[in-house]
Design an enzyme around this catalytic site. Sequence first.
Site, PDB file in Angstrom:
ATOM      1  CB  CYS A 275      20.327 -18.231  34.807  1.00 36.15           C
ATOM      2  SG  CYS A 275      20.356 -16.612  35.159  1.00 36.15           S
TER       3      CYS A 275
ATOM      4  CG  HIS B 297      29.156 -15.349  32.791  1.00 44.65           C
ATOM      5  ND1 HIS B 297      29.140 -16.394  31.957  1.00 44.65           N
ATOM      6  CD2 HIS B 297      27.775 -14.676  32.830  1.00 44.65           C
ATOM      7  CE1 HIS B 297      27.756 -16.292  31.606  1.00 44.65           C
ATOM      8  NE2 HIS B 297      26.916 -15.537  32.379  1.00 44.65           N
TER       9      HIS B 297
ATOM     10  CG  ASP C 201      23.601 -10.397  36.724  1.00 42.60           C
ATOM     11  OD1 ASP C 201      22.609  -9.569  37.062  1.00 42.60           O
ATOM     12  OD2 ASP C 201      23.735 -11.551  36.670  1.00 42.60           O
TER      13      ASP C 201
ATOM     14  CB  CYS D 198      25.969 -12.534  38.463  1.00 44.21           C
ATOM     15  SG  CYS D 198      26.196 -13.910  37.489  1.00 44.21           S
TER      16      CYS D 198
HETATM   17  O1  PYC Z   1      22.271 -15.116  38.377  1.00 44.62           O
HETATM   18  O2  PYC Z   1      23.515 -16.820  37.508  1.00 44.62           O
HETATM   19  C1  PYC Z   1      22.879 -15.724  37.610  1.00 44.62           C
HETATM   20  C2  PYC Z   1      23.083 -15.035  36.157  1.00 44.62           C
HETATM   21  C3  PYC Z   1      23.930 -15.297  35.022  1.00 44.62           C
HETATM   22  C4  PYC Z   1      23.616 -14.448  34.026  1.00 44.62           C
HETATM   23  C5  PYC Z   1      22.892 -13.559  34.543  1.00 44.62           C
HETATM   24  N1  PYC Z   1      22.549 -13.704  35.575  1.00 44.62           N
END
Ligand code: PYC
Length: 318
Positions: A90, A210, A237, A241
Amino acid sequence: MSQPPIHVIDSHTQGEPTRVVVSGGPDLGSGPLAGRARRLQLEHHWLRGAVCNEPRGHDAMVGALLCEADEPDCVCGVIFFNNVCNLGMCIHGTIGLTVTLAHLGKIGVGTHRIDTPVGVVVSTLREDGSVEVTNVPSYRTAADVGVDVPGWGTVRGDIAWGGNWFFLIDGQGPEVAFSNLDALTDFTWAVRRELAAQGITGEGGMEIDHIESFGPPGDPALADSRNFVLCPGKAYDRSPCGTGVSGKLACLHADGKLAPGKIWRQAGILDTVFHGSVTPLPAGRILPRVSGRAWVNGEATYFFDPADRFRYGIPASL
Ligand code: PYC
């Protein structure tokens, strides 16, 4: 035996929250982070509920369990999780963890290796407070895959790994705009369900959990594109993300649309922007670098009164 208190520090990365469990978390033993993440998922489900579910959390909350690293020369290990499952990596969470470690006085400006269940990542805290994360190697496994989605026809997208599995859709479905959150959620959720139902997966049969939908940026002077990212628990998100940006960078590079070192400016649905770039690796892989900012905005100690029915959060079904 009643559960002792746990201590958490909250931050948000350009809108997306991260809650770092700094003490009191479950003892997951030692060894590679992937094994410890499995133990968290199977044997210590309570932590997810206590941290990410109401009444303390909400469905967009991402938890980060601070652990001892297994790999050498790492400042720490971390296991990210949300309201339904663990996350492989993440990036917004790593940016949040980095400013949290700095807030605690555990790290300063400079470069820090962090162990995760999918590999070591490198986080650089810059003088100006921004953070750059060098992610795990990322790659596209399939391009222009069609999935039949009732009500939407055949939706086409790429499948890519950026530390999580993504289906990346460009220019289809509802306009990628904050005013369309409900429609975007319905659309991407329908795509996710059909991918699973039609057996379209990431490598090794891994579920694509996702879904990322891209459209034009609100302001081309500030960003190259705007995305909407649906996370595994159906929350979107709030940031662009970072692992999704990594998947996007892999696709752009594979299509010959992003030269090494060139900056891709990815806006999220709140029009906050992450900057990304690629270093090519053998076999069509890339090493993504993604940068953004986070702010520490809270700190708490959680108590677990055995008389409190919801001390481990309100479950998804009663
Ligand atoms: O920023 O990689 C990211 C992420 C994954 C799920 C929520 N944010």
